[in-house]
Design an enzyme around this catalytic site. Structure first.
Site, mmCIF file in Angstrom:
data_model
loop_
_atom_site.group_PDB
_atom_site.id
_atom_site.type_symbol
_atom_site.label_atom_id
_atom_site.label_comp_id
_atom_site.label_asym_id
_atom_site.label_seq_id
_atom_site.Cartn_x
_atom_site.Cartn_y
_atom_site.Cartn_z
ATOM 1 N N ASP A 171 -11.517 10.303 -3.066
ATOM 2 C CA ASP A 171 -12.769 11.003 -2.798
ATOM 3 C C ASP A 171 -12.795 12.344 -3.525
ATOM 4 O O ASP A 171 -13.618 13.208 -3.207
ATOM 5 C CB ASP A 171 -12.995 11.181 -1.293
ATOM 6 C CG ASP A 171 -11.947 12.070 -0.636
ATOM 7 O OD1 ASP A 171 -10.919 12.356 -1.286
ATOM 8 O OD2 ASP A 171 -12.146 12.481 0.530
ATOM 9 N N THR A 224 -11.510 4.345 7.006
ATOM 10 C CA THR A 224 -10.541 5.092 7.794
ATOM 11 C C THR A 224 -11.119 6.429 8.235
ATOM 12 O O THR A 224 -12.152 6.878 7.726
ATOM 13 C CB THR A 224 -9.258 5.349 6.985
ATOM 14 O OG1 THR A 224 -9.589 6.203 5.869
ATOM 15 C CG2 THR A 224 -8.669 4.046 6.460
ATOM 16 N N SER A 225 -10.452 7.065 9.157
ATOM 17 C CA SER A 225 -10.893 8.380 9.618
ATOM 18 C C SER A 225 -10.857 9.387 8.475
ATOM 19 O O SER A 225 -11.713 10.277 8.381
ATOM 20 C CB SER A 225 -10.005 8.851 10.770
ATOM 21 O OG SER A 225 -8.631 8.855 10.397
ATOM 22 N N PHE A 226 -9.895 9.241 7.569
ATOM 23 C CA PHE A 226 -9.787 10.158 6.435
ATOM 24 C C PHE A 226 -10.987 10.002 5.504
ATOM 25 O O PHE A 226 -11.594 10.979 5.079
ATOM 26 C CB PHE A 226 -8.481 9.880 5.666
ATOM 27 C CG PHE A 226 -8.284 10.776 4.479
ATOM 28 C CD1 PHE A 226 -7.646 11.993 4.607
ATOM 29 C CD2 PHE A 226 -8.745 10.406 3.222
ATOM 30 C CE1 PHE A 226 -7.472 12.836 3.511
ATOM 31 C CE2 PHE A 226 -8.573 11.233 2.115
ATOM 32 C CZ PHE A 226 -7.942 12.455 2.276
ATOM 33 N N GLU A 227 -11.337 8.740 5.181
ATOM 34 C CA GLU A 227 -12.474 8.512 4.298
ATOM 35 C C GLU A 227 -13.766 8.984 4.945
ATOM 36 O O GLU A 227 -14.627 9.591 4.292
ATOM 37 C CB GLU A 227 -12.578 7.028 3.947
ATOM 38 C CG GLU A 227 -13.734 6.723 2.994
ATOM 39 C CD GLU A 227 -13.804 5.265 2.592
ATOM 40 O OE1 GLU A 227 -14.742 4.919 1.836
ATOM 41 O OE2 GLU A 227 -12.943 4.471 3.014
ATOM 42 N N GLU A 244 5.148 4.899 3.315
ATOM 43 C CA GLU A 244 4.692 6.181 3.863
ATOM 44 C C GLU A 244 5.903 7.090 4.067
ATOM 45 O O GLU A 244 6.953 6.646 4.539
ATOM 46 C CB GLU A 244 3.966 5.963 5.190
ATOM 47 C CG GLU A 244 3.499 7.222 5.892
ATOM 48 C CD GLU A 244 2.609 8.080 5.019
ATOM 49 O OE1 GLU A 244 2.941 9.269 4.834
ATOM 50 O OE2 GLU A 244 1.580 7.563 4.501
ATOM 51 N N GLU A 254 0.848 -1.187 0.000
ATOM 52 C CA GLU A 254 0.000 0.000 0.000
ATOM 53 C C GLU A 254 0.883 1.236 0.000
ATOM 54 O O GLU A 254 1.748 1.395 0.871
ATOM 55 C CB GLU A 254 -0.936 0.050 1.206
ATOM 56 C CG GLU A 254 -1.863 1.267 1.143
ATOM 57 C CD GLU A 254 -2.748 1.458 2.362
ATOM 58 O OE1 GLU A 254 -3.599 2.372 2.323
ATOM 59 O OE2 GLU A 254 -2.584 0.721 3.352
ATOM 60 N N ASP A 297 -2.866 12.328 -2.427
ATOM 61 C CA ASP A 297 -3.113 13.775 -2.461
ATOM 62 C C ASP A 297 -3.642 14.150 -3.844
ATOM 63 O O ASP A 297 -3.003 13.878 -4.850
ATOM 64 C CB ASP A 297 -1.800 14.523 -2.179
ATOM 65 C CG ASP A 297 -2.026 15.995 -1.869
ATOM 66 O OD1 ASP A 297 -2.955 16.593 -2.442
ATOM 67 O OD2 ASP A 297 -1.266 16.559 -1.059
#
Length: 261
Positions: A203, A240-243, A104, A79, A167
């Site tokens: 998104d 996830t928290s981001f989604e 990452e 990933e 991003d």
């Protein structure tokens, strides 16, 4: 935003590529700092750099050896842009038969992934994970993803490649910094085995259209759901928290799935 440095004579192409990320100050929470200080060597792979001041670079002669790192031969899932590690840690805990590699660039994200890994467990039936039970099928690479795919991985060494919520660089003048491009599709094709899967999610609607066009145009891939079609939500991608934040803001998620020919 700083401009991409002008190339010097004889400079390798990967040194001139616009970066898809911006370096940020690495401020760790106390729990992240403890994980970084005490347990990073269990997960963080020592990547050979091109120079001491190029801390996210990948030396052209260095290769990631999954069999040596994990001590076995198993399907490998990578990933790119793992963020806080929610998705990759869940995947590694749920599928101990696979080896997972998180890529990452931000140190707080790496540290957060290490914290999560220490509590994930390796038993898929254990939803919460037993504290202190480390994952043995997870490694982390803190490196520039494009350079890693260009020369840091052996060809055809991955079974799946995930790029979730990169991003979007929404401003027109920054589109050159977007990770997903025809050039990146070539790199993805290089590291995926025939039949391997490239999964994407975003998104940002316009970026989703770009991703779809890139994947459909890549000769090395075919769209698993037919040219021009998006994929259903990948059930291996946890919320996830981001989604969740994006959905709360009214944005919809585009999932894509391409298979290496």
């Amino acid at each position: 935003m700083p401009e991409t440095p002008k190339p010097t004579v004889g400079e390798a192409p990967h040194l001139r590529r616009p970066l898809s990320y911006v370096r940020r100050t690495a401020r760790l929470t106390p729990s992240q700092q403890r994980a970084w200080d005490t347990r990073r060597h269990q997960y963080l792979v020592d990547v050979r750099r091109e120079a001491e001041d190029r801390v996210l670079s990948v030396h052209p002669d260095w290769r990631f050896d999954a069999a040596a790192e994990f001590g076995r031969t198993a399907p490998v899932v990578m990933e790119i842009g793992t963020g806080l590690g929610e998705c990759v840690v869940h995947a590694a805990a749920s599928h101990p038969e696979r080896d997972h590699v998180a890529v990452e660039v931000y140190t707080p994200g790496v540290a957060s992934t290490i914290v999560r890994a220490g509590h994930a467990g390796t038993d898929p039936a254990d939803a919460g994970g037993a504290p202190g039970q480390e994952l043995t099928n997870l490694r982390i690479l803190q490196a520039d993803a494009a350079a890693l795919l260009e020369h840091g991985l052996p060809a055809a060494s991955l079974d799946e490649l995930w790029v979730f919520f990169p991003d979007p660089w929404p401003k027109q003048r920054h589109h050159k910094r977007r990770l997903v491009s025809p050039e990146f599709a070539d790199l993805a094709a290089r590291v995926l085995r025939p039949g391997g899967v490239w999964r994407l999610a975003t998104d940002w609607a316009e970026y989703g259209e770009v991703m779809l066009a890139v994947g459909d145009a890549a000769e090395q891939f075919h769209n698993a759901h037919g040219t021009g079609n998006v994929a259903p939500r990948f059930d291996g991608r946890v919320m996830t928290s981001f989604e969740r934040k994006g959905l709360t803001a009214g944005r919809s998620v585009t999932d894509l799935e391409f298979v290496r020919r």
